[in-house]
Design a protein around this motif. Structure first.
Motif, PDB file in Angstrom:
ATOM      1  N   UNK A  41       6.050  14.185 -10.972  1.00 49.25           N
ATOM      2  CA  UNK A  41       6.835  14.246 -12.335  1.00 49.25           C
ATOM      3  C   UNK A  41       6.308  14.627 -13.365  1.00 49.25           C
ATOM      4  N   UNK A  42       4.968  14.145 -13.578  1.00 47.72           N
ATOM      5  CA  UNK A  42       4.125  14.534 -14.725  1.00 47.72           C
ATOM      6  C   UNK A  42       3.163  15.537 -14.813  1.00 47.72           C
ATOM      7  N   UNK A  43       2.598  16.008 -13.820  1.00 51.94           N
ATOM      8  CA  UNK A  43       1.979  17.460 -13.614  1.00 51.94           C
ATOM      9  C   UNK A  43       2.441  18.609 -14.359  1.00 51.94           C
ATOM     10  N   UNK A  44       3.724  18.777 -13.812  1.00 56.89           N
ATOM     11  CA  UNK A  44       4.620  20.120 -14.342  1.00 56.89           C
ATOM     12  C   UNK A  44       4.747  19.988 -15.855  1.00 56.89           C
ATOM     13  N   UNK A  45       5.016  18.845 -16.319  1.00 51.91           N
ATOM     14  CA  UNK A  45       5.477  18.435 -17.736  1.00 51.91           C
ATOM     15  C   UNK A  45       4.189  18.722 -18.420  1.00 51.91           C
ATOM     16  N   UNK A  92       0.978  -1.246   0.147  1.00 51.27           N
ATOM     17  CA  UNK A  92      -0.064  -0.010   0.050  1.00 51.27           C
ATOM     18  C   UNK A  92       0.865   1.244  -0.043  1.00 51.27           C
ATOM     19  N   UNK A  93       1.924   1.098   1.032  1.00 56.89           N
ATOM     20  CA  UNK A  93       2.854   2.312   0.701  1.00 56.89           C
ATOM     21  C   UNK A  93       3.415   2.633  -0.521  1.00 56.89           C
ATOM     22  N   UNK A  94       3.931   1.594  -1.074  1.00 59.96           N
ATOM     23  CA  UNK A  94       4.646   1.635  -2.365  1.00 59.96           C
ATOM     24  C   UNK A  94       3.799   2.172  -3.411  1.00 59.96           C
ATOM     25  N   UNK A  95       2.333   1.726  -3.490  1.00 61.88           N
ATOM     26  CA  UNK A  95       1.572   2.311  -4.181  1.00 61.88           C
ATOM     27  C   UNK A  95       1.134   3.717  -4.369  1.00 61.88           C
ATOM     28  N   UNK A  96       1.089   4.211  -3.069  1.00 61.95           N
ATOM     29  CA  UNK A  96       0.775   5.623  -2.677  1.00 61.95           C
ATOM     30  C   UNK A  96       2.097   6.233  -3.049  1.00 61.95           C
ATOM     31  N   UNK A  97       3.197   5.822  -2.719  1.00 59.55           N
ATOM     32  CA  UNK A  97       4.365   6.441  -3.157  1.00 59.55           C
ATOM     33  C   UNK A  97       4.481   6.422  -4.879  1.00 59.55           C
ATOM     34  N   UNK A  98       4.239   5.656  -5.400  1.00 58.43           N
ATOM     35  CA  UNK A  98       4.168   5.774  -6.992  1.00 58.43           C
ATOM     36  C   UNK A  98       3.511   6.640  -7.555  1.00 58.43           C
ATOM     37  N   UNK A  99       2.028   6.643  -6.966  1.00 53.67           N
ATOM     38  CA  UNK A  99       0.969   7.798  -7.326  1.00 53.67           C
ATOM     39  C   UNK A  99       1.636   9.199  -7.332  1.00 53.67           C
ATOM     40  N   UNK A 100       2.025   9.324  -6.025  1.00 51.75           N
ATOM     41  CA  UNK A 100       2.456  10.655  -5.712  1.00 51.75           C
ATOM     42  C   UNK A 100       3.783  11.086  -6.521  1.00 51.75           C
ATOM     43  N   UNK A 101       4.629   9.976  -6.727  1.00 53.57           N
ATOM     44  CA  UNK A 101       5.834  10.304  -7.669  1.00 53.57           C
ATOM     45  C   UNK A 101       5.429  10.549  -8.948  1.00 53.57           C
ATOM     46  N   UNK A 102       4.521   9.750  -9.414  1.00 60.55           N
ATOM     47  CA  UNK A 102       3.751   9.990 -10.952  1.00 60.55           C
ATOM     48  C   UNK A 102       3.213  11.571 -11.071  1.00 60.55           C
ATOM     49  N   UNK A 103       2.609  11.939 -10.147  1.00 55.33           N
ATOM     50  CA  UNK A 103       1.813  13.122 -10.003  1.00 55.33           C
ATOM     51  C   UNK A 103       3.019  14.164  -9.820  1.00 55.33           C
TER      52      UNK A 103
END
Length: 171
Positions: A122-126, A109-120
């Motif tokens: 990284x990709x939101x500014x782009x 669960x922590x890994x999944x939450x971390x991946x979602x936060x990291x994706x956001x």
């Protein structure tokens, strides 16, 4: 004859407005723009690296659980149900089993939450940068409407903003 001139004039007005309206519309394949950006490629690679790290950790945890279960099965092999229950209770195997499963679930669960936060992150500014570039390119060309290329059912010509957006982004 007067009616014919009125109809012809009306038809020319309609056709003229359609042509003018068509010049106000452009299309763009935003995915192609994103894939052309080095920042996007780096963000994908960073996210993939993080995902592989989590997969490795999860595989390690699964192996640890499998080793634990094999150890328990070896200790219980050939024992009567009463002896097995006594060994399970004495060694607190049920508690250890639950602890390992909870640890595994919490990590996933922590890994999944971390991946979602990291994706956001990284990709939101782009994506914002691409949207800003699309707006700037459309404004410079006097375009009022920009449609995603994948949504357009039929296009015969029309203006493709792809190269203008790449230029805006410095690509």
């Amino acid at each position: 004859m007067k009616q014919f001139k009125s109809i012809a004039f009306l038809a020319m007005m309609v056709i003229g407005s359609v042509i003018t309206f068509a010049q106000d519309i452009a299309h763009i394949d935003t995915q192609a723009v994103l894939e052309a950006m080095p920042a996007y490629k780096k963000a994908e690679a960073d996210l993939e690296t993080m995902g592989k790290g989590h997969q490795t950790k999860i595989a390690t945890m699964e192996a640890e659980y499998k080793t634990f279960m094999e150890s328990v099965q070896k200790q219980l092999a050939g024992k009567s149900p009463e002896e097995s229950q006594k060994i399970i209770t004495t060694n607190k195997y049920q508690e250890k089993d639950q602890e390992l499963q909870q640890k595994f679930q919490a990590y996933r669960q922590a890994a999944q939450e971390e991946m979602v936060a990291k994706e956001k992150a990284l990709f939101d500014p782009i994506e914002k940068r691409v949207n800003d570039a699309i707006s700037a390119a459309a404004t410079k060309k006097g375009i009022k409407y920009v449609l995603p290329a994948g949504v357009t059912i039929y296009k015969n010509g029309g203006y493709d903003l792809f190269n203008d957006v790449k230029k805006e982004l410095g690509l």
